[in-house]
Design a protein around this motif. Structure first.
Motif, PDB file in Angstrom:
ATOM      1  N   PHE A 195       5.890   4.735   4.298  1.00 43.05           N
ATOM      2  CA  PHE A 195       6.291   3.567   3.470  1.00 43.05           C
ATOM      3  C   PHE A 195       7.767   4.021   2.867  1.00 43.05           C
ATOM      4  O   PHE A 195       8.820   3.119   2.844  1.00 43.05           O
ATOM      5  CB  PHE A 195       5.651   2.834   2.459  1.00 43.05           C
ATOM      6  N   LYS A 196       8.088   5.240   2.602  1.00 41.00           N
ATOM      7  CA  LYS A 196       9.294   5.666   2.206  1.00 41.00           C
ATOM      8  C   LYS A 196      10.651   5.693   3.014  1.00 41.00           C
ATOM      9  O   LYS A 196      11.578   5.323   2.492  1.00 41.00           O
ATOM     10  CB  LYS A 196       8.924   7.192   1.588  1.00 41.00           C
ATOM     11  N   ASP A 234       6.064  13.330   2.399  1.00 46.21           N
ATOM     12  CA  ASP A 234       6.863  12.249   3.023  1.00 46.21           C
ATOM     13  C   ASP A 234       8.292  11.683   2.509  1.00 46.21           C
ATOM     14  O   ASP A 234       9.022  11.385   3.499  1.00 46.21           O
ATOM     15  CB  ASP A 234       5.892  10.914   2.736  1.00 46.21           C
ATOM     16  N   PRO A 258      -1.570   2.825  -3.599  1.00 46.90           N
ATOM     17  CA  PRO A 258      -2.003   4.149  -3.900  1.00 46.90           C
ATOM     18  C   PRO A 258      -0.879   5.037  -4.569  1.00 46.90           C
ATOM     19  O   PRO A 258       0.332   4.941  -3.835  1.00 46.90           O
ATOM     20  CB  PRO A 258      -2.130   4.783  -2.505  1.00 46.90           C
ATOM     21  N   SER A 259      -0.957   5.608  -5.566  1.00 44.87           N
ATOM     22  CA  SER A 259       0.278   5.947  -6.484  1.00 44.87           C
ATOM     23  C   SER A 259       0.397   7.319  -6.945  1.00 44.87           C
ATOM     24  O   SER A 259      -0.712   8.080  -7.036  1.00 44.87           O
ATOM     25  CB  SER A 259       0.044   5.262  -7.734  1.00 44.87           C
ATOM     26  N   GLY A 260       1.457   7.761  -6.891  1.00 48.00           N
ATOM     27  CA  GLY A 260       1.883   9.407  -7.258  1.00 48.00           C
ATOM     28  C   GLY A 260       2.869   9.309  -8.359  1.00 48.00           C
ATOM     29  O   GLY A 260       2.511   9.474  -9.487  1.00 48.00           O
ATOM     30  N   ASN A 261       4.235   9.203  -7.962  1.00 49.40           N
ATOM     31  CA  ASN A 261       5.117   9.175  -8.889  1.00 49.40           C
ATOM     32  C   ASN A 261       5.402   7.655  -9.551  1.00 49.40           C
ATOM     33  O   ASN A 261       6.347   7.408 -10.219  1.00 49.40           O
ATOM     34  CB  ASN A 261       6.602   9.512  -8.376  1.00 49.40           C
ATOM     35  N   PHE A 262       4.513   6.533  -9.086  1.00 45.53           N
ATOM     36  CA  PHE A 262       4.483   5.166  -9.578  1.00 45.53           C
ATOM     37  C   PHE A 262       5.745   4.608  -9.150  1.00 45.53           C
ATOM     38  O   PHE A 262       6.213   3.489  -9.850  1.00 45.53           O
ATOM     39  CB  PHE A 262       4.316   5.384 -10.966  1.00 45.53           C
ATOM     40  N   GLY A 263       6.694   5.080  -8.276  1.00 45.90           N
ATOM     41  CA  GLY A 263       7.848   4.213  -7.850  1.00 45.90           C
ATOM     42  C   GLY A 263       7.405   2.962  -7.130  1.00 45.90           C
ATOM     43  O   GLY A 263       7.912   1.706  -7.195  1.00 45.90           O
ATOM     44  N   ASN A 264       6.593   3.026  -6.216  1.00 44.72           N
ATOM     45  CA  ASN A 264       6.073   2.004  -5.382  1.00 44.72           C
ATOM     46  C   ASN A 264       5.503   0.790  -6.347  1.00 44.72           C
ATOM     47  O   ASN A 264       5.963  -0.392  -5.977  1.00 44.72           O
ATOM     48  CB  ASN A 264       4.979   2.483  -4.346  1.00 44.72           C
ATOM     49  N   ALA A 315       0.814  13.512  -1.086  1.00 44.54           N
ATOM     50  CA  ALA A 315       2.097  12.760  -1.500  1.00 44.54           C
ATOM     51  C   ALA A 315       1.736  12.244  -3.045  1.00 44.54           C
ATOM     52  O   ALA A 315       2.656  11.863  -3.513  1.00 44.54           O
ATOM     53  CB  ALA A 315       2.536  11.686  -0.611  1.00 44.54           C
ATOM     54  N   MET A 316       0.492  12.199  -3.422  1.00 48.50           N
ATOM     55  CA  MET A 316       0.130  11.558  -4.845  1.00 48.50           C
ATOM     56  C   MET A 316      -0.347  12.760  -5.755  1.00 48.50           C
ATOM     57  O   MET A 316      -0.740  12.501  -6.889  1.00 48.50           O
ATOM     58  CB  MET A 316      -1.074  10.741  -4.814  1.00 48.50           C
ATOM     59  N   HIS A 372      -4.247   8.585   1.684  1.00 49.19           N
ATOM     60  CA  HIS A 372      -3.752   7.865   0.592  1.00 49.19           C
ATOM     61  C   HIS A 372      -4.105   6.337   0.553  1.00 49.19           C
ATOM     62  O   HIS A 372      -4.457   5.775  -0.404  1.00 49.19           O
ATOM     63  CB  HIS A 372      -1.972   7.715   0.594  1.00 49.19           C
ATOM     64  N   THR A 377       0.078   3.411   2.859  1.00 50.59           N
ATOM     65  CA  THR A 377       1.711   3.831   2.868  1.00 50.59           C
ATOM     66  C   THR A 377       1.946   5.034   3.948  1.00 50.59           C
ATOM     67  O   THR A 377       3.156   5.450   4.035  1.00 50.59           O
ATOM     68  CB  THR A 377       1.620   4.651   1.501  1.00 50.59           C
ATOM     69  N   ALA A 378       1.002   5.297   4.761  1.00 52.67           N
ATOM     70  CA  ALA A 378       1.139   6.265   5.885  1.00 52.67           C
ATOM     71  C   ALA A 378       0.520   6.131   6.778  1.00 52.67           C
ATOM     72  O   ALA A 378      -0.739   5.580   6.992  1.00 52.67           O
ATOM     73  CB  ALA A 378       1.038   7.662   5.265  1.00 52.67           C
TER      74      ALA A 378
HETATM   75  C1  LIG Z   1       4.919   8.971  -1.744  1.00 50.12           C
HETATM   76  C2  LIG Z   1       3.788   8.482  -1.366  1.00 50.12           C
HETATM   77  C3  LIG Z   1       2.809   7.850  -2.211  1.00 50.12           C
HETATM   78  C4  LIG Z   1       3.001   7.551  -3.590  1.00 50.12           C
HETATM   79  O1  LIG Z   1       4.107   6.760  -3.867  1.00 50.12           O
HETATM   80  P1  LIG Z   1       4.840   6.510  -5.361  1.00 50.12           P
HETATM   81  O2  LIG Z   1       5.925   5.647  -5.213  1.00 50.12           O
HETATM   82  O3  LIG Z   1       5.286   8.078  -5.784  1.00 50.12           O
HETATM   83  O4  LIG Z   1       3.638   6.288  -6.366  1.00 50.12           O
HETATM   84  C5  LIG Z   1       1.696   7.359  -1.638  1.00 50.12           C
HETATM   85  N1  LIG Z   1       1.497   7.374  -0.343  1.00 50.12           N
HETATM   86  C6  LIG Z   1       2.406   8.059   0.517  1.00 50.12           C
HETATM   87  C7  LIG Z   1       1.778   8.359   1.906  1.00 50.12           C
HETATM   88  C8  LIG Z   1       3.582   8.460   0.023  1.00 50.12           C
HETATM   89  O5  LIG Z   1       4.271   9.329   1.049  1.00 50.12           O
END
Ligand SMILES: *Cc1c(COP(=O)(O)O)cnc(C)c1O
Length: 434
Positions: free
Chosen positions: A106-107, A138, A246-252, A300-301, A355, A379-380
């Motif tokens: 999704f990036k 990603d 699904p969240s990591g840096n919480f931008g999405n 990625a999370m 993810h 997201t992927a």
């Molecule tokens: C980056 C990523 C996330 C997390 O997104 P954030 O915006 O960082 O929360 C989740 N899944 C995949 C596959 C990613 O590449």
């Protein structure tokens, strides 16, 4: 359109400034001063609008003339020239596949829009920029695909050695031309730290004008808000809809909350986390405590201190009560995630990447106590995590031919220790040899 720093509301800048400089010198993050409501007819008309038209109308409102219409339209069309697919698993659960872009994650939405926007602003003054990006997998691939061959921009990618999947590594190292890749013998957090230090280093800043492609750049968040409107369109507007991210840096998910602030009717935003559960703990306790990142299969999370947390808090009035009202959050370990991948394959004949499988688990938790329909933001592409998928299901998802040909070339990356001296020397050497 004006943007301010989350550390100082009186420090406002133009969109051009925020996009090219990524973050304010006071250590905050840029946010739009205003998130205007979409016009009332918009949510009635939406079912007849193509995704690019939705994107354009949101931009019209949000950017309020910062970019001429015809340029905005061409940026949107060239950024989003791939489909969004929506798959229904059962009556209360659907998956929005955001991974049909060039890097299969999704990036691509954020990276492509940002690359085109930056290029537009730089061409104007014939300026040059070096974009630095730290990636846990990603982001770098999407940034490379987005910035490849874009005039006036050079991209430098830092990734942690041995901590990205084999396919992700190929996607980072297949480019050449204006894309440069550096393998860091350390963690993702080391990569992020090196990027931060480079921005502050006087000597480097004499040779380079840096910008950042991490999710701290608002130009990545703006386009990510568009597909939340698309999710609403595809869900059918009669019922309550909650969205699970699904969240990591919480931008999405922050981009989703921006859409919510612009009037998107969503019942709950569900933040699904893996064992890196800083936010989930905060959601439960009201106390935010950054943690050291741990490795998981949804790499990625793997983020212990989500960089968009200040933005998210700002959007929700900086109170835990508001977070509890509009959000839900659960965290899931690798074992459960593997079981989820298998369960979804057995039950629905559908493959989820690790993810999105974390999000599936949260959606299941949510449905134990809530009735609203849930849309999982996927997201992927599962083929990016072939080994994991194969070990869970016995199925080896195929790599689409488009990607297979893209990664057929491997350019060996530079490899350095995670010390700032090594990174600075490498960057300075480059300026001497060119
Ligand atoms: C980056 C990523 C996330 C997390 O997104 P954030 O915006 O960082 O929360 C989740 N899944 C995949 C596959 C990613 O590449």
């Amino acid at each position: 359109m004006k943007l301010f720093s989350t550390n100082d509301k009186n420090n406002t800048v133009s969109l051009r400034h925020a996009v090219l400089n990524a973050f304010p010198p006071d250590g905050g993050l840029y946010m739009p001063c205003e998130l205007p409501q979409l016009y009332t007819g918009f949510f009635r008309e939406i079912k007849n609008l193509h995704f690019t038209e939705i994107a354009f109308r949101v931009c019209e409102k949000l950017l309020s003339g910062a970019i001429p219409d015809e340029i905005m339209w061409s940026i949107i069309q060239s950024s989003f020239d791939f489909p969004i697919k929506s798959t229904r698993l059962d009556t209360s659960l659907c998956v929005q596949e955001l991974y049909h872009g060039p890097s299969l994650a999704f990036k691509d939405f954020g990276a492509r829009f940002m690359a085109h926007l930056m290029s537009y602003y730089l061409k104007d003054n014939d300026e040059k920029r070096t974009v630095l990006v730290a990636t846990s997998g990603d982001t770098g691939g999407a940034a490379a695909a987005g910035f490849y061959d874009v005039p006036n921009i050079e991209l430098i990618i830092l990734y942690p050695s041995g901590k990205v999947s084999a396919l992700q590594e190929k996607q980072l190292c297949c480019w050449g031309n204006n894309i440069h890749t550096i393998e860091i013998e350390g963690s993702f957090d080391d990569c992020q730290r090196l990027v931060k230090e480079a921005f502050l280093d006087k000597q480097l800043c004499r040779s380079y004008t840096f910008s950042s492609a991490n999710s701290i750049n608002i130009a990545r968040l703006i386009p990510q808000s568009f597909y939340y409107f698309e999710a609403y369109k595809n869900a059918g507007i009669e019922e309550d809809l909650s969205i699970c991210v699904p969240s990591g840096n919480f931008g999405n998910i922050t981009a989703g909350l921006m859409a919510y602030k612009m009037g998107l009717p969503v019942k709950h935003f569900i933040a699904a986390t893996n064992s890196n559960n800083t936010f989930t703990s905060y959601y439960k306790s009201g106390v935010y405590q950054a943690q050291a990142p741990v490795e998981t299969i949804s790499n990625a999370m793997d983020v212990g201190d989500p960089s968009n947390y200040p933005r998210l808090m700002f959007l929700l009035g900086s109170t835990w009560n508001k977070v509890k009202e509009i959000m839900r959050s659960w965290s899931h370990n690798d074992k459960d995630t593997r079981n989820a991948i298998k369960e979804v394959w057995d039950k629905y004949n559908y493959l989820l990447d690790p993810h999105s499988a974390v999000a599936y688990l949260s959606a299941r938790e949510y449905h134990k106590t809530h009735k609203a329909k849930v849309c999982i933001v996927s997201t992927a592409h599962p083929c990016k995590f072939q080994n994991t998928i194969e070990s869970c299901t016995g199925i080896s998802p195929e790599i689409p031919p488009r990607l297979a040909s893209q990664i057929s070339q491997f350019i060996k990356p530079a490899k350095i220790q995670p010390s700032f001296e090594s990174f600075r020397d490498l960057l300075l050497d480059r300026t001497r040899s060119t």
